[in-house]
Motif scaffolding. Structure first.
Motif, PDB file in Angstrom:
ATOM      1  N   GLU A 111     -30.329 -46.376  -8.307  1.00  0.00           N
ATOM      2  CA  GLU A 111     -30.960 -45.200  -7.705  1.00  0.00           C
ATOM      3  C   GLU A 111     -30.926 -43.995  -8.614  1.00  0.00           C
ATOM      4  O   GLU A 111     -31.161 -42.864  -8.173  1.00  0.00           O
ATOM      5  CB  GLU A 111     -30.270 -44.903  -6.368  1.00  0.00           C
ATOM      6  CG  GLU A 111     -30.536 -46.010  -5.352  1.00  0.00           C
ATOM      7  CD  GLU A 111     -29.593 -45.957  -4.154  1.00  0.00           C
ATOM      8  OE1 GLU A 111     -28.975 -44.897  -3.941  1.00  0.00           O
ATOM      9  OE2 GLU A 111     -29.464 -46.991  -3.472  1.00  0.00           O
ATOM     10  N   ASN A 112     -30.633 -44.253  -9.865  1.00  0.00           N
ATOM     11  CA  ASN A 112     -30.708 -43.195 -10.862  1.00  0.00           C
ATOM     12  C   ASN A 112     -30.770 -43.891 -12.224  1.00  0.00           C
ATOM     13  O   ASN A 112     -30.806 -45.116 -12.298  1.00  0.00           O
ATOM     14  CB  ASN A 112     -29.513 -42.244 -10.758  1.00  0.00           C
ATOM     15  CG  ASN A 112     -29.839 -40.845 -11.270  1.00  0.00           C
ATOM     16  OD1 ASN A 112     -30.526 -40.694 -12.288  1.00  0.00           O
ATOM     17  ND2 ASN A 112     -29.358 -39.835 -10.590  1.00  0.00           N
ATOM     18  N   SER A 131     -24.942 -47.043 -13.979  1.00  0.00           N
ATOM     19  CA  SER A 131     -25.980 -46.043 -13.744  1.00  0.00           C
ATOM     20  C   SER A 131     -25.439 -44.673 -13.364  1.00  0.00           C
ATOM     21  O   SER A 131     -24.292 -44.525 -12.942  1.00  0.00           O
ATOM     22  CB  SER A 131     -26.895 -46.562 -12.625  1.00  0.00           C
ATOM     23  OG  SER A 131     -27.682 -45.539 -12.067  1.00  0.00           O
ATOM     24  N   TRP A 132     -26.316 -43.669 -13.483  1.00  0.00           N
ATOM     25  CA  TRP A 132     -25.985 -42.328 -13.030  1.00  0.00           C
ATOM     26  C   TRP A 132     -25.849 -42.282 -11.514  1.00  0.00           C
ATOM     27  O   TRP A 132     -25.431 -41.269 -10.948  1.00  0.00           O
ATOM     28  CB  TRP A 132     -27.066 -41.336 -13.487  1.00  0.00           C
ATOM     29  CG  TRP A 132     -26.917 -40.925 -14.920  1.00  0.00           C
ATOM     30  CD1 TRP A 132     -26.187 -41.551 -15.886  1.00  0.00           C
ATOM     31  CD2 TRP A 132     -27.518 -39.796 -15.561  1.00  0.00           C
ATOM     32  NE1 TRP A 132     -26.294 -40.880 -17.074  1.00  0.00           N
ATOM     33  CE2 TRP A 132     -27.106 -39.786 -16.911  1.00  0.00           C
ATOM     34  CE3 TRP A 132     -28.365 -38.766 -15.108  1.00  0.00           C
ATOM     35  CZ2 TRP A 132     -27.516 -38.820 -17.830  1.00  0.00           C
ATOM     36  CZ3 TRP A 132     -28.756 -37.795 -16.016  1.00  0.00           C
ATOM     37  CH2 TRP A 132     -28.341 -37.829 -17.365  1.00  0.00           C
ATOM     38  N   ASP A 133     -26.191 -43.407 -10.834  1.00  0.00           N
ATOM     39  CA  ASP A 133     -26.036 -43.441  -9.367  1.00  0.00           C
ATOM     40  C   ASP A 133     -24.593 -43.772  -8.984  1.00  0.00           C
ATOM     41  O   ASP A 133     -24.305 -44.083  -7.831  1.00  0.00           O
ATOM     42  CB  ASP A 133     -27.026 -44.442  -8.725  1.00  0.00           C
ATOM     43  CG  ASP A 133     -26.702 -45.899  -9.035  1.00  0.00           C
ATOM     44  OD1 ASP A 133     -25.645 -46.190  -9.647  1.00  0.00           O
ATOM     45  OD2 ASP A 133     -27.506 -46.765  -8.675  1.00  0.00           O
ATOM     46  N   HIS A 134     -23.666 -43.735  -9.948  1.00  0.00           N
ATOM     47  CA  HIS A 134     -22.224 -43.913  -9.770  1.00  0.00           C
ATOM     48  C   HIS A 134     -21.797 -45.382  -9.637  1.00  0.00           C
ATOM     49  O   HIS A 134     -20.602 -45.648  -9.479  1.00  0.00           O
ATOM     50  CB  HIS A 134     -21.664 -43.156  -8.540  1.00  0.00           C
ATOM     51  CG  HIS A 134     -22.001 -41.693  -8.497  1.00  0.00           C
ATOM     52  ND1 HIS A 134     -21.405 -40.830  -7.609  1.00  0.00           N
ATOM     53  CD2 HIS A 134     -22.860 -40.928  -9.202  1.00  0.00           C
ATOM     54  CE1 HIS A 134     -21.894 -39.604  -7.774  1.00  0.00           C
ATOM     55  NE2 HIS A 134     -22.789 -39.636  -8.730  1.00  0.00           N
ATOM     56  N   THR A 135     -22.755 -46.298  -9.649  1.00  0.00           N
ATOM     57  CA  THR A 135     -22.367 -47.700  -9.461  1.00  0.00           C
ATOM     58  C   THR A 135     -22.638 -48.554 -10.693  1.00  0.00           C
ATOM     59  O   THR A 135     -23.346 -48.155 -11.616  1.00  0.00           O
ATOM     60  CB  THR A 135     -23.144 -48.353  -8.291  1.00  0.00           C
ATOM     61  OG1 THR A 135     -24.511 -48.544  -8.718  1.00  0.00           O
ATOM     62  CG2 THR A 135     -23.124 -47.502  -7.039  1.00  0.00           C
ATOM     63  N   LEU A 136     -22.030 -49.755 -10.636  1.00  0.00           N
ATOM     64  CA  LEU A 136     -22.354 -50.779 -11.625  1.00  0.00           C
ATOM     65  C   LEU A 136     -22.894 -51.965 -10.837  1.00  0.00           C
ATOM     66  O   LEU A 136     -22.474 -52.199  -9.696  1.00  0.00           O
ATOM     67  CB  LEU A 136     -21.097 -51.210 -12.403  1.00  0.00           C
ATOM     68  CG  LEU A 136     -20.506 -50.134 -13.304  1.00  0.00           C
ATOM     69  CD1 LEU A 136     -19.123 -49.744 -12.843  1.00  0.00           C
ATOM     70  CD2 LEU A 136     -20.458 -50.624 -14.739  1.00  0.00           C
TER      71      LEU A 136
END
Lengths: 68, 394
Positions: free
Chosen positions: B366-367, B385-390
């Protein structure tokens, strides 16, 4: 001295270019053939290409056994 | 205008040191005092210097031209032409199989452990986490004294991790399973740069680390002593990425930077052996082709490119008009047939390396996708990702 810094830097650039000019290069056709060869030879060991089944890929969901 | 020199100084000449009548000579904003003989010699030298600079510049230009000529002479076919007869790839299905949640901010980097199961990730929030990707459990976590931990790497033994970022350093943390031990206590500072650390990698052993920095250099360090073993100068701007050649192919590595150049280095001599400048913007990621004869790059110019080291040229461009955002990270599948690339438009594109076509586009993040690595046995790849997840895809 004002000029000498640029001269030293340019000398390095020229030295580097001379080095790179000496390189032994192969033809594109040879290089491309080798890349193709490597891909094809190793394709069977490449999971996304061979289609890995659930039993061998630890990330894929396991099939559930049901008792008949 | 009157050009009479008023000799009101008598002293030691700045060049021959003899006691003479001196004239002031201005070089840039510096004043030197020369005797008349030395003043004349310096004036002639100055002219000579200018000639030397001009002749060096023209030699550089002609060498560049010669290089292009030599490269072009051997260019008899395009890679995708050679690959025309190769069977097309079948249907491609890869999905997110695991989502690793826990970082409080953008994930900036990740690396797999050789055990094909564990991985380490680092984030803008200053945290470095070691995960078990099968179970998604967090096994270790350490908080760095800085934010933006842009680089992290797993040691070949699996017993330590290295990381760094805005602290300008690369630090090594041994991994311990002793609950009572504080991971941060055993921290060892290895590398010191004069700007941010952008990438790091252990060499074939836990003993040496290679780093890349915003200070424009790469460096090789001894982990135990923290000693600088070799430094690599040549990039004209921040170095953003590096990758070591597969161990069979010898002691070289490739780096990419904000100067749009990809450079291949000899680790022992510190010498740049080949350089490529075809990208139109920053090179964010470089990765060797598994045979070691080529490498791929991902850039802010929205393209990925393949460079063959023996042909000494760019041999493929992976791009589409519809792809307008930068590629942040690239990695090959085990055979080198597929190139996985993460982009700033949140997607992952999968490219057929030989044919130059896109095989698949993966959605989920999502980012921006900031980091991507294929697992050591090729069964999966992980993206951060910049969406805080891997995400682990297989």
């Amino acid at each position: 001295m004002s000029g000498s810094f640029s001269v030293a830097a340019m000398k390095k650039v020229v030295q580097q270019l001379r080095l790179e000019a000496e390189l032994n290069r192969v033809k594109s056709s040879q290089a491309a053939a080798d890349l193709k060869q490597f891909c094809l030879q190793n394709a069977q060991h490449d999971p996304p290409l061979t289609g890995v089944s659930s039993s061998t890929n630890p990330f894929r969901p396991q099939k559930v056994c049901s008792f008949l | 205008m009157d050009q009479t020199f008023l000799v009101n100084v008598f002293g030691s000449c700045d060049r021959c040191f003899k006691q003479r009548a001196l004239r002031p000579v201005f070089k840039k904003s510096e004043q030197l005092n020369y005797c008349s003989l030395c003043a004349e010699i310096m004036a002639a030298d100055g002219l000579h210097e200018n000639e030397t600079l001009a002749s060096l510049k023209s030699e550089a230009e002609s060498l560049k031209g010669k290089l292009e000529e030599e490269r072009a002479k051997l260019h008899d076919v395009e890679l995708h032409q050679v690959a025309e007869r190769v069977e097309a790839l079948g249907q491609f299905v890869m999905k997110t199989r695991r989502t690793l949640k826990g970082h409080g901010n953008k994930v900036l980097c990740m690396d797999w452990c050789k055990d094909k199961r564990r991985l380490v990730s680092s984030s803008q929030d200053g945290k470095v986490i070691v995960w078990d990707s099968f179970t998604t459990n967090k096994e270790h976590a350490v908080t760095m004294p800085c934010t933006w931990v842009m680089a992290c790497a797993y040691a070949p033994s699996g017993c330590a991790i290295a990381c760094g970022g805005l602290d300008n350093k690369c630090s090594v943390y041994p991994l311990t399973f002793d609950k009572n031990e504080n991971m941060a206590a055993k921290k060892k500072s290895v590398a010191m740069h004069t700007n941010y650390l952008s990438a790091c990698s252990f060499t074939n052993s836990d003993m040496q680390i290679l780093t890349a920095s915003g200070d424009g250099t790469c460096a090789l360090w001894d982990v135990e002593s923290g000693q600088l073993l070799q430094s690599f100068h040549g990039h004209g701007a921040d170095v953003l990425c590096l990758d070591l050649a597969p161990s069979e192919t010898g002691n070289t590595f490739v780096s990419g930077g904000c100067d749009k150049k990809a450079m291949v280095w000899d680790m022992r001599s510190g010498q740049c052996v080949q350089a490529f400048e075809t990208h139109e913007s920053d090179i964010n990621s470089v990765r060797y082709y598994p045979s070691g004869d080529a490498f791929a790059s991902g850039s802010d110019d929205a393209t990925c490119r393949l460079y063959d080291l023996r042909a000494d040229r760019e041999v493929a461009i992976y791009s589409k008009e519809s792809i307008i955002f930068g590629a942040s990270s690239v990695d090959f599948s085990l055979s080198g047939r597929l190139l996985f690339a993460g982009y700033n438009d949140y997607t992952i594109n999968v490219w057929d390396v030989l044919k130059g076509s896109r095989v698949s586009i993966l959605f989920g993040h999502e980012n921006r996708v900031s980091t991507l690595r294929v697992s050591p046995d090729g069964t999966a790849f992980c993206s951060g990702s910049w969406d805080h997840t891997l995400r682990v895809w297989a």
